[in-house]
Design a protein around this motif. Structure first.
Motif, PDB file in Angstrom:
ATOM      1  N   SER A  38       0.838  -1.197   0.000  1.00  0.00           N
ATOM      2  CA  SER A  38       0.000   0.000   0.000  1.00  0.00           C
ATOM      3  C   SER A  38       0.873   1.246   0.000  1.00  0.00           C
ATOM      4  O   SER A  38       1.968   1.256   0.573  1.00  0.00           O
ATOM      5  CB  SER A  38      -0.926  -0.005   1.231  1.00  0.00           C
ATOM      6  OG  SER A  38      -1.645   1.201   1.325  1.00  0.00           O
ATOM      7  N   ASP A  39       0.355   2.315  -0.629  1.00  0.00           N
ATOM      8  CA  ASP A  39       1.061   3.599  -0.651  1.00  0.00           C
ATOM      9  C   ASP A  39       0.661   4.491   0.522  1.00  0.00           C
ATOM     10  O   ASP A  39       1.262   5.541   0.738  1.00  0.00           O
ATOM     11  CB  ASP A  39       0.768   4.337  -1.959  1.00  0.00           C
ATOM     12  CG  ASP A  39       1.324   3.612  -3.169  1.00  0.00           C
ATOM     13  OD1 ASP A  39       2.380   2.956  -3.019  1.00  0.00           O
ATOM     14  OD2 ASP A  39       0.708   3.693  -4.247  1.00  0.00           O
ATOM     15  N   SER A  40      -0.355   4.099   1.266  1.00  0.00           N
ATOM     16  CA  SER A  40      -0.850   4.913   2.372  1.00  0.00           C
ATOM     17  C   SER A  40       0.106   4.852   3.556  1.00  0.00           C
ATOM     18  O   SER A  40       0.434   3.762   4.050  1.00  0.00           O
ATOM     19  CB  SER A  40      -2.242   4.430   2.804  1.00  0.00           C
ATOM     20  OG  SER A  40      -2.673   5.113   3.955  1.00  0.00           O
ATOM     21  N   ALA A  41       0.542   6.017   4.023  1.00  0.00           N
ATOM     22  CA  ALA A  41       1.463   6.069   5.160  1.00  0.00           C
ATOM     23  C   ALA A  41       0.809   5.561   6.437  1.00  0.00           C
ATOM     24  O   ALA A  41       1.473   4.965   7.296  1.00  0.00           O
ATOM     25  CB  ALA A  41       1.960   7.504   5.353  1.00  0.00           C
ATOM     26  N   ASP A  42      -0.498   5.789   6.572  1.00  0.00           N
ATOM     27  CA  ASP A  42      -1.206   5.372   7.789  1.00  0.00           C
ATOM     28  C   ASP A  42      -1.309   3.857   7.907  1.00  0.00           C
ATOM     29  O   ASP A  42      -1.482   3.329   9.014  1.00  0.00           O
ATOM     30  CB  ASP A  42      -2.617   5.972   7.812  1.00  0.00           C
ATOM     31  CG  ASP A  42      -2.593   7.495   7.903  1.00  0.00           C
ATOM     32  OD1 ASP A  42      -1.578   8.029   8.414  1.00  0.00           O
ATOM     33  OD2 ASP A  42      -3.553   8.137   7.452  1.00  0.00           O
ATOM     34  N   LEU A  43      -1.207   3.160   6.774  1.00  0.00           N
ATOM     35  CA  LEU A  43      -1.366   1.701   6.786  1.00  0.00           C
ATOM     36  C   LEU A  43      -0.047   0.955   6.921  1.00  0.00           C
ATOM     37  O   LEU A  43      -0.048  -0.267   7.072  1.00  0.00           O
ATOM     38  CB  LEU A  43      -2.072   1.247   5.504  1.00  0.00           C
ATOM     39  CG  LEU A  43      -3.525   1.682   5.323  1.00  0.00           C
ATOM     40  CD1 LEU A  43      -4.053   1.210   3.973  1.00  0.00           C
ATOM     41  CD2 LEU A  43      -4.401   1.129   6.446  1.00  0.00           C
ATOM     42  N   GLN A  44       1.070   1.670   6.854  1.00  0.00           N
ATOM     43  CA  GLN A  44       2.361   0.999   6.845  1.00  0.00           C
ATOM     44  C   GLN A  44       2.616   0.201   8.123  1.00  0.00           C
ATOM     45  O   GLN A  44       3.016  -0.970   8.072  1.00  0.00           O
ATOM     46  CB  GLN A  44       3.484   2.017   6.632  1.00  0.00           C
ATOM     47  CG  GLN A  44       3.439   2.731   5.292  1.00  0.00           C
ATOM     48  CD  GLN A  44       3.417   1.763   4.122  1.00  0.00           C
ATOM     49  OE1 GLN A  44       4.259   0.881   4.008  1.00  0.00           O
ATOM     50  NE2 GLN A  44       2.441   1.927   3.235  1.00  0.00           N
ATOM     51  N   ASP A  82      -2.485  -4.927  -8.288  1.00  0.00           N
ATOM     52  CA  ASP A  82      -3.000  -4.647  -6.950  1.00  0.00           C
ATOM     53  C   ASP A  82      -3.779  -5.846  -6.399  1.00  0.00           C
ATOM     54  O   ASP A  82      -3.651  -6.206  -5.235  1.00  0.00           O
ATOM     55  CB  ASP A  82      -3.894  -3.400  -6.975  1.00  0.00           C
ATOM     56  CG  ASP A  82      -3.095  -2.125  -7.204  1.00  0.00           C
ATOM     57  OD1 ASP A  82      -1.909  -2.106  -6.822  1.00  0.00           O
ATOM     58  OD2 ASP A  82      -3.649  -1.164  -7.761  1.00  0.00           O
TER      59      ASP A  82
END
Length: 313
Positions: free
Chosen positions: A18-24, A269
């Motif tokens: 994922s590219d989302s920082a919150d999901l890392q 994806d």
């Protein structure tokens, strides 16, 4: 097309799940947890089979190989994405990428072959029980396992050779969490029809032939089970076969969804989820389906615990 748009790469960058920082962080913790579970389950099963002589039978011999394989390819495929989460460095060298892809491909092939060998073991045990000791002797089992591992390592060579010799890429960013064949083919700056056809033809030998061998074994197994007069005997035999068959169905559906469709229809994806299902979920389910519900494994677990307890006292 303008050659200035093409790149001769010496390294790739792994885009991840994922590219989302919150999901890392949640993704990292989830993958780490699943990886630890895979190691714990399969290491435990391997040790129990190795230490308890009562489990030195053909079925558990192949389970030992399957658990060892699960540990190998899970480590090979997940170590880099875990390192990226920890270090923040998403680069992987070209040689390391080819190495990871090689072991991933060989692991997929090896799982097909080992499951086929296990289906043959069940076929002999149920359909020809009087010949079981001879047909599945230690020498025969060792040769079957050796052939499975050797063929899988040989099978991965053509893919790796073709892609490693293809030094012209549109980009060095891999839209995946590992160096996968389809993800790399998307980056080719030239036509990849040859490799696409090669994958489709090879899937006939690597996937379809083992599938039909497994299917044929189960046709004979089911025919034999239906002839058993005892309801208890039939239910016990069906229960034993259903565990192996469940894993076979999950594996083949996942892999065929990934690799038997044209690259023009590939959604990387969605393929990430299928890859994660194969790489992590299947190795978690294998010990549960095959072993942890088995009374022999439970007895071996108690036996080993008692030995440890005696040594500590």
């Amino acid at each position: 097309m303008n050659e200035r748009n093409f790149t001769a790469v010496t390294y790739f960058t792994i885009r991840g799940l994922s590219d989302s920082a919150d999901l890392q962080l949640p993704i990292f913790l989830l993958i780490l947890l699943m990886y630890v579970v895979v190691l714990a389950e399969n290491t435990t099963i391997s040790l129990l089979i190795a230490l308890d002589h009562r489990l030195h039978t053909p079925m558990y011999f192949f389970l030992f190989n399957l658990s060892s394989l699960d540990i190998l390819y899970t480590t090979v495929t997940l170590h880099k994405i875990l390192a990226i989460f920890l270090s923040g460095v998403s680069a992987i060298s070209f040689n390391d990428c080819m190495t990871q892809m090689y072991f991933y491909i060989s692991s997929v092939c090896n799982e097909f072959l080992i499951l086929t060998a296990m289906s043959y073991d069940r076929y002999v045990a149920i359909c020809n029980p009087l010949r079981y000791a001879v047909a599945m002797s230690k020498r025969v089992c060792a040769r079957l396992a050796g052939v499975c591992w050797a063929l899988s390592f040989i099978e991965a060579i053509p893919h790796t050779y073709i892609i490693s010799g293809h030094l012209c890429f549109k980009s060095n960013e891999i839209n995946h969490f590992l160096c996968d064949v389809l993800a790399l083919m998307k980056l080719f700056c030239t036509d990849n029809k040859v490799l696409e056809r090669f994958i489709l033809v090879e899937s006939l030998f690597v996937g379809i032939i083992p599938f039909f061998l497994t299917l044929t074994s189960y046709i004979y197994i089911i025919r034999t089970i239906l002839r058993i007069r005892s309801n208890t005997g039939r239910l016990k035999a069906f229960y034993t076969c259903s565990s192996h068959l469940t894993v076979v169905v999950i594996l083949y559906l996942t892999i065929f969804c990934l690799y038997t469709k044209p690259t023009s229809m590939v959604s990387l994806d969605s393929d990430k989820l299928f890859s994660l299902l194969y790489i992590v979920v299947t190795p978690i389910l294998n010990p549960l389906i095959y072993s942890l519900k088995n009374q022999d494994v439970g007895s071996a677990w108690n036996y080993c615990l008692n030995k440890i307890r005696i040594k500590l006292t």
